[in-house]
Design an enzyme around this catalytic site. Structure first.
Site, PDB file in Angstrom:
ATOM      1  N   HIS A  19       0.840  -1.208   0.000  1.00 19.27           N
ATOM      2  CA  HIS A  19       0.000   0.000   0.000  1.00 19.27           C
ATOM      3  C   HIS A  19       0.874   1.256   0.000  1.00 19.27           C
ATOM      4  O   HIS A  19       0.620   2.202  -0.755  1.00 19.27           O
ATOM      5  CB  HIS A  19      -0.872   0.076   1.269  1.00 19.27           C
ATOM      6  CG  HIS A  19      -1.907  -0.996   1.409  1.00 19.27           C
ATOM      7  ND1 HIS A  19      -2.073  -1.733   2.559  1.00 19.27           N
ATOM      8  CD2 HIS A  19      -2.867  -1.431   0.544  1.00 19.27           C
ATOM      9  CE1 HIS A  19      -3.085  -2.573   2.409  1.00 19.27           C
ATOM     10  NE2 HIS A  19      -3.574  -2.418   1.192  1.00 19.27           N
ATOM     11  N   LYS A  43     -16.784  -6.989   6.827  1.00 23.57           N
ATOM     12  CA  LYS A  43     -16.332  -7.906   7.885  1.00 23.57           C
ATOM     13  C   LYS A  43     -15.640  -7.078   8.973  1.00 23.57           C
ATOM     14  O   LYS A  43     -15.068  -6.022   8.676  1.00 23.57           O
ATOM     15  CB  LYS A  43     -15.401  -8.979   7.327  1.00 23.57           C
ATOM     16  CG  LYS A  43     -14.246  -8.439   6.537  1.00 23.57           C
ATOM     17  CD  LYS A  43     -13.394  -9.533   5.947  1.00 23.57           C
ATOM     18  CE  LYS A  43     -12.253  -8.864   5.191  1.00 23.57           C
ATOM     19  NZ  LYS A  43     -11.449  -9.732   4.421  1.00 23.57           N
ATOM     20  N   ARG A  92      -2.087  -6.102  -8.260  1.00 26.05           N
ATOM     21  CA  ARG A  92      -1.019  -7.066  -7.995  1.00 26.05           C
ATOM     22  C   ARG A  92      -0.974  -8.115  -9.103  1.00 26.05           C
ATOM     23  O   ARG A  92      -0.136  -8.072  -9.977  1.00 26.05           O
ATOM     24  CB  ARG A  92      -1.231  -7.725  -6.627  1.00 26.05           C
ATOM     25  CG  ARG A  92      -0.976  -6.771  -5.473  1.00 26.05           C
ATOM     26  CD  ARG A  92      -1.486  -7.288  -4.171  1.00 26.05           C
ATOM     27  NE  ARG A  92      -2.920  -7.492  -4.216  1.00 26.05           N
ATOM     28  CZ  ARG A  92      -3.675  -7.824  -3.177  1.00 26.05           C
ATOM     29  NH1 ARG A  92      -3.121  -8.030  -2.016  1.00 26.05           N
ATOM     30  NH2 ARG A  92      -4.959  -7.967  -3.297  1.00 26.05           N
ATOM     31  N   SER A 130      -3.136  -7.617   3.310  1.00 25.02           N
ATOM     32  CA  SER A 130      -3.350  -7.431   4.754  1.00 25.02           C
ATOM     33  C   SER A 130      -3.759  -8.744   5.408  1.00 25.02           C
ATOM     34  O   SER A 130      -3.334  -9.048   6.527  1.00 25.02           O
ATOM     35  CB  SER A 130      -4.449  -6.383   4.993  1.00 25.02           C
ATOM     36  OG  SER A 130      -4.063  -5.140   4.482  1.00 25.02           O
TER      37      SER A 130
END
Ligand code: PNS
Length: 168
Positions: A19, A43, A92, A130
């Site tokens: 990031h 979530k 990515r 993450s």
């Protein structure tokens, strides 16, 4: 003067070196970068909104043309409210493409003035996420390659004994 303002949105739960690389590259391309941290995640996040913002502030303290804020609601609306002309996201692998393309087109439909700019991830961060950081730390693994050095200890301490993360 017309300022080229863009938005780098995300959950940043927690921020990774991938990031940081994307955000810093964006600050070199545009006049101002708003790092917009999603408040209401679908979530439950591992870190509170204040913690996620504090980690970003610490890791990006050397960058001037940046603002780090929490946001809720639609990104397309928030971008309009802030006068941002584009969303900047990192890509990515091909696996990111379908979801990111869907989000970009949805945002464009909701706010036709809003474009999305994709920056290719640096090859050393292609695999990084993450959720992977959380899983490695919760199992006692070394996350120093994955998160900024200045927040590494705090992130690790919080995650290392969090058995809720195991297997997620
Ligand atoms: O770090 P993430 O989880 O990939 O970030 C996703 C984010 C925050 C960019 C996305 O969930 C988002 O923009 N949420 C705000 C709600 C919204 O605008 N949804 C419609 C377009 S996808």
């Amino acid at each position: 003067m017309d300022t080229n303002t863009v938005i780098c949105p995300g959950s940043f739960d927690p921020v990774t070196l991938g990031h940081i690389d994307i955000i810093k590259r964006a600050t070199k391309m545009f006049d101002k970068v708003i790092v917009a941290v999603l408040v209401n995640m679908s979530k439950t996040p591992s870190f509170t909104i204040d913690e996620r913002i504090a980690f970003l502030e610490e890791a990006l303290s050397d960058v001037d043309n940046i603002e780090i804020v929490g946001f809720s609601g639609l990104l397309a609306d928030y971008a309009k409210e802030r006068g941002a002309k584009a969303v900047v996201k990192g890509l990515r692998a091909m696996s990111d493409f379908e979801y990111e393309f869907q989000m970009a087109l949805t945002n464009k439909k909701l706010n036709p003035d809003l474009d999305t700019v994709f920056l290719t991830s640096d090859s050393q961060y292609m695999y990084l996420s993450s959720s992977m950081v959380k899983q490695v730390a919760s199992l006692g693994g070394d996350i120093s390659f994955f998160v900024p050095a200045c927040i590494h200890a705090k992130v690790y301490e919080r995650l290392k004994n969090n058995s809720n993360q195991k297997g997620k």
